[in-house]
Write a protein that holds these residues in place. Structure first.
Motif, PDB file in Angstrom:
ATOM      1  N   ARG A 116       0.833  -1.209   0.000  1.00 34.00           N
ATOM      2  CA  ARG A 116       0.000   0.000   0.000  1.00 34.00           C
ATOM      3  C   ARG A 116       0.867   1.258   0.000  1.00 34.00           C
ATOM      4  NH1 ARG A 116      -5.555  -0.630   1.759  1.00 34.00           N
ATOM      5  NH2 ARG A 116      -5.449   1.501   2.542  1.00 34.00           N
ATOM      6  N   TYR A 120       0.739   4.182  -2.786  1.00 36.97           N
ATOM      7  CA  TYR A 120       0.516   5.595  -2.467  1.00 36.97           C
ATOM      8  C   TYR A 120       1.658   6.460  -2.988  1.00 36.97           C
ATOM      9  CZ  TYR A 120      -3.071   3.747   0.688  1.00 36.97           C
ATOM     10  OH  TYR A 120      -4.160   3.096   1.206  1.00 36.97           O
ATOM     11  N   GLN A 123       1.053   6.937  -6.582  1.00 39.66           N
ATOM     12  CA  GLN A 123      -0.036   7.891  -6.787  1.00 39.66           C
ATOM     13  C   GLN A 123       0.456   9.331  -6.617  1.00 39.66           C
ATOM     14  OE1 GLN A 123      -2.987   6.576  -3.958  1.00 39.66           O
ATOM     15  NE2 GLN A 123      -3.982   5.206  -5.427  1.00 39.66           N
ATOM     16  N   SER A 174      -2.594  -1.560  -8.357  1.00 43.69           N
ATOM     17  CA  SER A 174      -3.859  -1.218  -7.694  1.00 43.69           C
ATOM     18  C   SER A 174      -4.961  -2.209  -8.066  1.00 43.69           C
ATOM     19  CB  SER A 174      -4.275   0.204  -8.059  1.00 43.69           C
ATOM     20  OG  SER A 174      -4.513   0.338  -9.451  1.00 43.69           O
ATOM     21  N   GLU A 178      -6.836  -4.468  -5.171  1.00 44.15           N
ATOM     22  CA  GLU A 178      -8.290  -4.434  -4.995  1.00 44.15           C
ATOM     23  C   GLU A 178      -8.886  -5.828  -5.130  1.00 44.15           C
ATOM     24  OE1 GLU A 178     -12.428  -4.362  -5.708  1.00 44.15           O
ATOM     25  OE2 GLU A 178     -10.990  -4.920  -7.282  1.00 44.15           O
ATOM     26  N   ILE A 183      -7.179  -3.061  -0.954  1.00 40.69           N
ATOM     27  CA  ILE A 183      -7.621  -1.670  -1.054  1.00 40.69           C
ATOM     28  C   ILE A 183      -9.096  -1.681  -1.443  1.00 40.69           C
ATOM     29  CG2 ILE A 183      -5.333  -0.802  -1.712  1.00 40.69           C
ATOM     30  CD1 ILE A 183      -6.385  -0.558  -4.590  1.00 40.69           C
ATOM     31  N   SER A 184      -9.759  -0.558  -1.250  1.00 42.08           N
ATOM     32  CA  SER A 184     -11.186  -0.474  -1.561  1.00 42.08           C
ATOM     33  C   SER A 184     -11.407  -0.167  -3.042  1.00 42.08           C
ATOM     34  CB  SER A 184     -11.834   0.621  -0.712  1.00 42.08           C
ATOM     35  OG  SER A 184     -11.330   1.894  -1.101  1.00 42.08           O
ATOM     36  N   LYS A 185     -12.661  -0.317  -3.490  1.00 38.79           N
ATOM     37  CA  LYS A 185     -13.000   0.007  -4.873  1.00 38.79           C
ATOM     38  C   LYS A 185     -12.834   1.499  -5.149  1.00 38.79           C
ATOM     39  CE  LYS A 185     -16.085  -3.816  -6.033  1.00 38.79           C
ATOM     40  NZ  LYS A 185     -15.157  -4.333  -7.074  1.00 38.79           N
ATOM     41  N   GLU A 187     -10.565   3.443  -3.797  1.00 36.07           N
ATOM     42  CA  GLU A 187      -9.135   3.643  -4.011  1.00 36.07           C
ATOM     43  C   GLU A 187      -8.733   3.191  -5.404  1.00 36.07           C
ATOM     44  OE1 GLU A 187      -6.577   3.046  -0.089  1.00 36.07           O
ATOM     45  OE2 GLU A 187      -8.154   1.515  -0.221  1.00 36.07           O
ATOM     46  N   VAL A 190      -9.874   5.813  -8.011  1.00 36.90           N
ATOM     47  CA  VAL A 190      -8.980   6.974  -7.944  1.00 36.90           C
ATOM     48  C   VAL A 190      -7.671   6.657  -8.668  1.00 36.90           C
ATOM     49  CG1 VAL A 190      -7.593   8.411  -6.416  1.00 36.90           C
ATOM     50  CG2 VAL A 190      -9.975   7.920  -5.830  1.00 36.90           C
ATOM     51  N   SER A 191      -7.132   5.457  -8.422  1.00 35.43           N
ATOM     52  CA  SER A 191      -5.890   5.047  -9.080  1.00 35.43           C
ATOM     53  C   SER A 191      -6.049   5.000 -10.590  1.00 35.43           C
ATOM     54  CB  SER A 191      -5.456   3.670  -8.565  1.00 35.43           C
ATOM     55  OG  SER A 191      -4.996   3.736  -7.245  1.00 35.43           O
TER      56      SER A 191
END
Length: 425
Positions: A116, A120, A123, A174, A178, A183-185, A187, A190-191
């Motif tokens: 993660r 990040y 990102q 990402s 997922e 990670i969440s959907k 996130e 956004v990626s």
């Protein structure tokens, strides 16, 4: 404390343009090995076990580095070669620190934390690239910028190609995270937005190809569906046809239709940005850069014939040979294998290939979270060489270490939605 050192290593890898006061030496040359030693010292109890478990890999990389130093000491340009060897030796310390780190945490949720953090970081790099494309004259980019590459994007990395490839890897990373519920959907969405737009803005043909390769690998691993694959590739091509710098790269400069953004958008506030109105400096088309690569490969082969045993010395090619093709210093052989061959000779290439083989043998049924990015890292350097970029290489070495320490098989049942890990027998 170890996790803090890991974060500091990631942050330090971005400081390639920040120099020690009064001397022209980047502070990352000191910070990266210093924080790596921090991880090693805090994990000292596990070092004997790590060395015993990965003896063959460590011997292989040690021989590779010993030969690198020998070829540099025997080079016709020892000053350049030795200076570069010192810089590259920090990678050895970094690699060993990551090997210890991933060995220690192989059975803990901390591995998810590390992935993660890497996501990040990528990102942040992508967002900075997008901002730079809009406002290239901002003071922060003057501070971070590497010397005059075009388009002006990803200055925190060495040039747009590294930037394009790393954001492509970030998007695939990402998608895997997922799928594995790390990670969440939100996130993920956004990626997708950040990475695809930034990838198109980079005008990196290498990055575009690497993303498509990664997407097909994810489909083969059943991480994404056909629909998802088509959606991502279509969105990438739409962005490429929308953004002027990208349409120039694919040779559509004189088209009355492309870039699509010119049909419905004309904003004077963005006149100096790469997004709407690229600089008068025109980028080379993909065809032209492809032909130039053939010239670099031929030059590398010619130099190898002259010094097949020890090569010309690490780091010498971009300072002495690449200038003959491109007219400027700093251009490597544009192929990782040819670059090793010309700079370290046939023995150097054999040792490098042996190291890659050792890594491959360690990865039996590794998680695609490791294998997909690793394949993308390696393939991206068949038409390029990114070893001079410390952010790129730092992340790459983390994945190499994680692959070597991989103990778990990813098992997929007939229902592709069900994915779980089991301990390797």
């Amino acid at each position: 404390m170890i996790n803090i050192f890991f974060l500091l290593i990631l942050f330090s890898s971005l400081l390639g343009r920040v120099k020690f006061p009064g001397i022209n030496i980047g502070i990352h040359y000191f910070l990266l090995p210093a924080f790596s030693f921090g991880i090693i010292i805090l994990s000292v109890k596990s070092i004997p076990e790590v060395v015993k478990k990965h003896k063959n890999v460590l011997i292989s990389i040690s021989l590779m580095y010993l030969w690198m130093w020998f070829s540099s000491l025997t080079s016709q340009f020892p000053t350049i070669a030795i200076a570069c060897s010192i810089k590259y030796s920090t990678y050895f310390i970094l690699f060993f620190a990551f090997l210890v780190l991933t060995f220690r945490n192989i059975k803990t949720p901390l591995l998810t934390f590390y992935y993660r953090c890497i996501l990040y970081l990528l990102q942040i790099i992508a967002v900075l690239g997008f901002i730079e494309a809009l406002f290239p004259k901002s003071w922060i980019f003057k501070l971070l910028k590497f010397p005059s590459f075009y388009p002006e994007i990803g200055s925190i990395m060495q040039n747009p190609n590294q930037f394009g490839v790393i954001v492509a890897i970030g998007l695939c990373l990402s998608l895997i995270l997922e799928k594995q519920n790390k990670i969440s959907k939100i996130e993920l969405h956004v990626s997708e937005l950040i990475f695809i737009i930034s990838l198109a803005l980079s005008a990196s043909g290498n990055g575009w190809v690497i993303l498509i390769l990664g997407i097909f690998l994810l489909f083969a691993y059943r991480i994404i569906s056909v629909r998802k694959m088509i959606y991502i590739i279509s969105l990438l091509f739409l962005c490429i046809l929308t953004i002027p710098i990208s349409t120039e790269r694919i040779g559509l400069t004189d088209s009355k239709i492309f870039p699509l953004i010119n049909i419905f958008l004309e904003n004077p506030h963005l006149k100096d940005s790469n997004l709407v109105n690229p600089s008068v400096k025109m980028p080379l088309t993909i065809v032209r850069t492809g032909l130039s690569r053939f010239e670099m490969w031929q030059a590398a082969i010619n130099e190898t014939i002259k010094r097949p045993l020890t090569g010309i010395g690490i780091g010498v090619f971009p300072e002495t040979i690449g200038i003959k093709v491109w007219g400027n210093k700093g251009y490597h052989a544009h192929n990782i294998f040819l670059n090793v061959l010309v700079e370290q000779g046939v023995p150097g290439l054999l040792l490098f290939t042996n190291f890659l083989t050792k890594i491959a043998l360690q990865i039996k049924y590794a998680n695609p979270l490791i294998t997909v990015p690793l394949i993308m890292f390696l393939v991206s350097q068949i038409p390029d060489v990114f070893t001079e970029d410390y952010t790129f290489t730092t992340i790459e070495f983390y994945f190499i270490a994680a692959a070597i320490n991989s103990r778990k098989n990813l098992i997929m049942q007939s229902n592709p939605e069900i994915i779980y890990d089991v301990q390797e027998a």
